[in-house]
Motif scaffolding. Structure first.
Motif, PDB file in Angstrom:
ATOM      1  N   TYR A  24     -80.722 134.987  -6.870  1.00  0.00           N
ATOM      2  CA  TYR A  24     -80.531 136.511  -6.675  1.00  0.00           C
ATOM      3  C   TYR A  24     -80.778 136.773  -5.176  1.00  0.00           C
ATOM      4  O   TYR A  24     -79.852 137.589  -4.741  1.00  0.00           O
ATOM      5  CB  TYR A  24     -81.629 137.193  -7.451  1.00  0.00           C
ATOM      6  CG  TYR A  24     -81.292 137.090  -8.973  1.00  0.00           C
ATOM      7  CD1 TYR A  24     -80.209 137.640  -9.565  1.00  0.00           C
ATOM      8  CD2 TYR A  24     -82.302 136.429  -9.709  1.00  0.00           C
ATOM      9  CE1 TYR A  24     -79.968 137.538 -10.797  1.00  0.00           C
ATOM     10  CE2 TYR A  24     -82.141 136.310 -10.996  1.00  0.00           C
ATOM     11  CZ  TYR A  24     -81.012 136.877 -11.659  1.00  0.00           C
ATOM     12  OH  TYR A  24     -80.770 136.671 -12.899  1.00  0.00           O
ATOM     13  N   PHE A  25     -81.715 136.152  -4.495  1.00  0.00           N
ATOM     14  CA  PHE A  25     -81.841 136.400  -3.128  1.00  0.00           C
ATOM     15  C   PHE A  25     -80.877 136.046  -2.250  1.00  0.00           C
ATOM     16  O   PHE A  25     -80.455 136.695  -1.395  1.00  0.00           O
ATOM     17  CB  PHE A  25     -83.198 135.787  -2.770  1.00  0.00           C
ATOM     18  CG  PHE A  25     -83.599 136.073  -1.332  1.00  0.00           C
ATOM     19  CD1 PHE A  25     -84.275 137.000  -0.813  1.00  0.00           C
ATOM     20  CD2 PHE A  25     -83.202 135.340  -0.412  1.00  0.00           C
ATOM     21  CE1 PHE A  25     -84.878 137.395   0.288  1.00  0.00           C
ATOM     22  CE2 PHE A  25     -83.624 135.399   1.143  1.00  0.00           C
ATOM     23  CZ  PHE A  25     -84.183 136.406   1.474  1.00  0.00           C
ATOM     24  N   GLN A  31     -76.990 135.023   6.838  1.00  0.00           N
ATOM     25  CA  GLN A  31     -77.289 133.453   7.364  1.00  0.00           C
ATOM     26  C   GLN A  31     -78.564 133.477   7.637  1.00  0.00           C
ATOM     27  O   GLN A  31     -79.117 132.341   7.914  1.00  0.00           O
ATOM     28  CB  GLN A  31     -76.102 133.126   8.460  1.00  0.00           C
ATOM     29  CG  GLN A  31     -74.736 133.067   7.593  1.00  0.00           C
ATOM     30  CD  GLN A  31     -73.859 132.472   8.781  1.00  0.00           C
ATOM     31  OE1 GLN A  31     -73.957 132.652   9.893  1.00  0.00           O
ATOM     32  NE2 GLN A  31     -72.537 131.738   8.030  1.00  0.00           N
ATOM     33  N   ASP A  32     -79.168 134.666   8.177  1.00  0.00           N
ATOM     34  CA  ASP A  32     -80.498 134.483   8.812  1.00  0.00           C
ATOM     35  C   ASP A  32     -81.418 134.282   7.698  1.00  0.00           C
ATOM     36  O   ASP A  32     -82.941 134.195   8.169  1.00  0.00           O
ATOM     37  CB  ASP A  32     -80.914 135.888   9.582  1.00  0.00           C
ATOM     38  CG  ASP A  32     -80.793 136.969   8.913  1.00  0.00           C
ATOM     39  OD1 ASP A  32     -80.311 137.061   7.650  1.00  0.00           O
ATOM     40  OD2 ASP A  32     -81.041 138.133   9.501  1.00  0.00           O
ATOM     41  N   GLY A  33     -81.196 134.360   6.414  1.00  0.00           N
ATOM     42  CA  GLY A  33     -82.186 134.139   5.313  1.00  0.00           C
ATOM     43  C   GLY A  33     -83.096 135.506   5.147  1.00  0.00           C
ATOM     44  O   GLY A  33     -84.010 135.459   4.520  1.00  0.00           O
ATOM     45  N   GLU A  39     -79.738 145.601   0.528  1.00  0.00           N
ATOM     46  CA  GLU A  39     -79.496 144.491   0.059  1.00  0.00           C
ATOM     47  C   GLU A  39     -80.583 144.163  -1.155  1.00  0.00           C
ATOM     48  O   GLU A  39     -80.311 143.448  -2.239  1.00  0.00           O
ATOM     49  CB  GLU A  39     -79.369 143.165   1.127  1.00  0.00           C
ATOM     50  CG  GLU A  39     -78.096 143.231   1.932  1.00  0.00           C
ATOM     51  CD  GLU A  39     -78.360 142.238   3.210  1.00  0.00           C
ATOM     52  OE1 GLU A  39     -77.230 141.712   3.766  1.00  0.00           O
ATOM     53  OE2 GLU A  39     -79.808 142.020   3.956  1.00  0.00           O
ATOM     54  N   LEU A  40     -81.664 144.577  -0.661  1.00  0.00           N
ATOM     55  CA  LEU A  40     -82.704 144.509  -1.561  1.00  0.00           C
ATOM     56  C   LEU A  40     -82.643 145.342  -2.889  1.00  0.00           C
ATOM     57  O   LEU A  40     -82.712 144.970  -4.162  1.00  0.00           O
ATOM     58  CB  LEU A  40     -84.097 144.946  -0.963  1.00  0.00           C
ATOM     59  CG  LEU A  40     -85.374 144.811  -1.918  1.00  0.00           C
ATOM     60  CD1 LEU A  40     -85.726 143.599  -2.475  1.00  0.00           C
ATOM     61  CD2 LEU A  40     -86.530 145.371  -1.159  1.00  0.00           C
ATOM     62  N   GLN A  41     -82.067 146.358  -2.846  1.00  0.00           N
ATOM     63  CA  GLN A  41     -81.529 147.484  -3.645  1.00  0.00           C
ATOM     64  C   GLN A  41     -80.582 146.581  -4.810  1.00  0.00           C
ATOM     65  O   GLN A  41     -80.628 146.510  -5.924  1.00  0.00           O
ATOM     66  CB  GLN A  41     -81.105 148.839  -3.129  1.00  0.00           C
ATOM     67  CG  GLN A  41     -80.685 149.811  -4.356  1.00  0.00           C
ATOM     68  CD  GLN A  41     -80.255 150.687  -3.654  1.00  0.00           C
ATOM     69  OE1 GLN A  41     -79.203 150.888  -2.763  1.00  0.00           O
ATOM     70  NE2 GLN A  41     -80.487 152.010  -4.205  1.00  0.00           N
ATOM     71  N   ASN A  79     -89.894 134.306   0.971  1.00  0.00           N
ATOM     72  CA  ASN A  79     -91.245 134.386   0.492  1.00  0.00           C
ATOM     73  C   ASN A  79     -91.850 135.767   0.177  1.00  0.00           C
ATOM     74  O   ASN A  79     -92.610 135.817  -0.789  1.00  0.00           O
ATOM     75  CB  ASN A  79     -92.112 133.670   1.483  1.00  0.00           C
ATOM     76  CG  ASN A  79     -91.768 131.963   1.575  1.00  0.00           C
ATOM     77  OD1 ASN A  79     -91.430 131.380   0.349  1.00  0.00           O
ATOM     78  ND2 ASN A  79     -91.897 131.359   2.577  1.00  0.00           N
ATOM     79  N   GLU A  80     -91.547 136.741   1.059  1.00  0.00           N
ATOM     80  CA  GLU A  80     -91.826 137.837   0.885  1.00  0.00           C
ATOM     81  C   GLU A  80     -91.154 138.627  -0.429  1.00  0.00           C
ATOM     82  O   GLU A  80     -91.843 139.075  -1.052  1.00  0.00           O
ATOM     83  CB  GLU A  80     -91.577 138.784   2.104  1.00  0.00           C
ATOM     84  CG  GLU A  80     -92.007 138.366   3.391  1.00  0.00           C
ATOM     85  CD  GLU A  80     -91.438 138.845   4.598  1.00  0.00           C
ATOM     86  OE1 GLU A  80     -92.075 139.194   5.626  1.00  0.00           O
ATOM     87  OE2 GLU A  80     -90.023 138.970   4.700  1.00  0.00           O
ATOM     88  N   PHE A  81     -89.807 138.062  -0.655  1.00  0.00           N
ATOM     89  CA  PHE A  81     -89.457 138.441  -1.958  1.00  0.00           C
ATOM     90  C   PHE A  81     -89.977 137.995  -3.076  1.00  0.00           C
ATOM     91  O   PHE A  81     -90.157 138.768  -4.184  1.00  0.00           O
ATOM     92  CB  PHE A  81     -87.877 138.025  -1.820  1.00  0.00           C
ATOM     93  CG  PHE A  81     -86.895 138.601  -3.044  1.00  0.00           C
ATOM     94  CD1 PHE A  81     -86.572 139.814  -3.248  1.00  0.00           C
ATOM     95  CD2 PHE A  81     -86.503 137.369  -3.945  1.00  0.00           C
ATOM     96  CE1 PHE A  81     -86.096 140.171  -4.534  1.00  0.00           C
ATOM     97  CE2 PHE A  81     -85.787 137.624  -5.109  1.00  0.00           C
ATOM     98  CZ  PHE A  81     -85.645 138.888  -5.398  1.00  0.00           C
ATOM     99  N   LYS A  82     -90.550 136.710  -3.156  1.00  0.00           N
ATOM    100  CA  LYS A  82     -91.017 136.184  -4.083  1.00  0.00           C
ATOM    101  C   LYS A  82     -92.556 136.938  -4.547  1.00  0.00           C
ATOM    102  O   LYS A  82     -92.751 137.364  -5.482  1.00  0.00           O
ATOM    103  CB  LYS A  82     -91.660 134.770  -3.997  1.00  0.00           C
ATOM    104  CG  LYS A  82     -90.586 133.631  -4.190  1.00  0.00           C
ATOM    105  CD  LYS A  82     -90.722 132.269  -4.013  1.00  0.00           C
ATOM    106  CE  LYS A  82     -91.938 131.989  -4.452  1.00  0.00           C
ATOM    107  NZ  LYS A  82     -92.063 130.479  -4.260  1.00  0.00           N
ATOM    108  N   GLU A  83     -93.386 137.324  -3.380  1.00  0.00           N
ATOM    109  CA  GLU A  83     -94.493 138.010  -3.390  1.00  0.00           C
ATOM    110  C   GLU A  83     -94.112 139.395  -4.138  1.00  0.00           C
ATOM    111  O   GLU A  83     -95.100 140.297  -4.897  1.00  0.00           O
ATOM    112  CB  GLU A  83     -95.031 138.408  -1.865  1.00  0.00           C
ATOM    113  CG  GLU A  83     -96.521 138.976  -2.238  1.00  0.00           C
ATOM    114  CD  GLU A  83     -96.963 138.987  -0.589  1.00  0.00           C
ATOM    115  OE1 GLU A  83     -98.198 139.818  -0.496  1.00  0.00           O
ATOM    116  OE2 GLU A  83     -96.722 138.404   0.110  1.00  0.00           O
ATOM    117  N   LEU A  84     -93.101 140.123  -3.554  1.00  0.00           N
ATOM    118  CA  LEU A  84     -92.528 141.249  -4.151  1.00  0.00           C
ATOM    119  C   LEU A  84     -92.405 141.432  -5.793  1.00  0.00           C
ATOM    120  O   LEU A  84     -92.813 141.969  -6.350  1.00  0.00           O
ATOM    121  CB  LEU A  84     -91.249 141.831  -3.519  1.00  0.00           C
ATOM    122  CG  LEU A  84     -90.802 143.251  -4.177  1.00  0.00           C
ATOM    123  CD1 LEU A  84     -91.785 144.359  -3.852  1.00  0.00           C
ATOM    124  CD2 LEU A  84     -89.264 143.430  -3.230  1.00  0.00           C
TER     125      LEU A  84
END
Length: 184
Positions: A24-25, A31-33, A39-41, A79-84
């Motif tokens: 999903y991410f 390209q910067d990851g 985009e988060l929405q 990693n921040e997305f996983k924490e979220l």
């Protein structure tokens, strides 16, 4: 090698391809990851992370990023997305357990109990302000609940860092106060 908050080196995150969240991410990340609020929405909507509730507003997505944006980039790495994802699951479960009538909204008493269960000890005056800010016709939808939780968490974290003696009192310079309050 990946650096926290700076995305991944070419080739992605080691081991991330096995993580179901990575699909999903990576579908929305540049390209910067990193992913931005819009985009988060999209990512949260496509992944179903908003549950059966309506998609998160762009403002709530901005708040989500600011809550975890340790490098102050205004974006979110994997990693921040996983924490979220973990935080969202916890708050979604809290919301569902206190939405007694399963309406997809909370009333004031339900919100009071949910906030208390999360460890926040707020005065009736503070709860009244929260209800005025986040409710529509006396009910708070999941998106607004998330915004409230994010702000409570962020403001509490900022306060705790300044309450060095753990007495419930903190000293702020005016500019510091403005930075803290405007960052959430």
């Amino acid at each position: 090698m990946a650096y926290a908050g700076y995305g991944a080196a070419p080739g992605g995150f080691p081991g991330a391809q096995q993580d179901p969240l990575y699909g999903y991410f990576s579908a929305v990340a540049g390209q910067d990851g990193q992913i931005s609020a819009d985009e988060l929405q999209r990512c949260l909507t496509q992944s179903g992370m908003s549950g059966s509730y309506k998609p998160f507003s762009l403002e709530t997505c901005r708040l989500m990023i600011s809550m975890l944006d340790r490098d102050m980039s205004g974006t979110m790495g994997f990693n921040e997305f996983k924490e979220l994802s973990q935080v969202l699951n916890g708050w979604r479960n809290t919301f569902a357990s206190y939405d007694h009538d399963r309406s997809g909204t909370m009333e004031g008493p339900e919100l009071q109990h949910a906030i208390s269960a999360m460890g926040f000890n707020l005065s009736p005056q503070a709860m009244n302000i929260i209800m005025k800010r986040y409710s529509t016709q006396g009910r708070i939808a999941f998106d607004e609940f998330m915004s409230c939780c994010i702000r409570l968490r962020a403001l509490t974290d900022h306060f705790r860092r300044r309450d060095t003696s753990q007495t419930g009192t903190a000293m702020f310079q005016y500019d510091d106060f403005i930075q803290v309050s405007m960052s959430v």
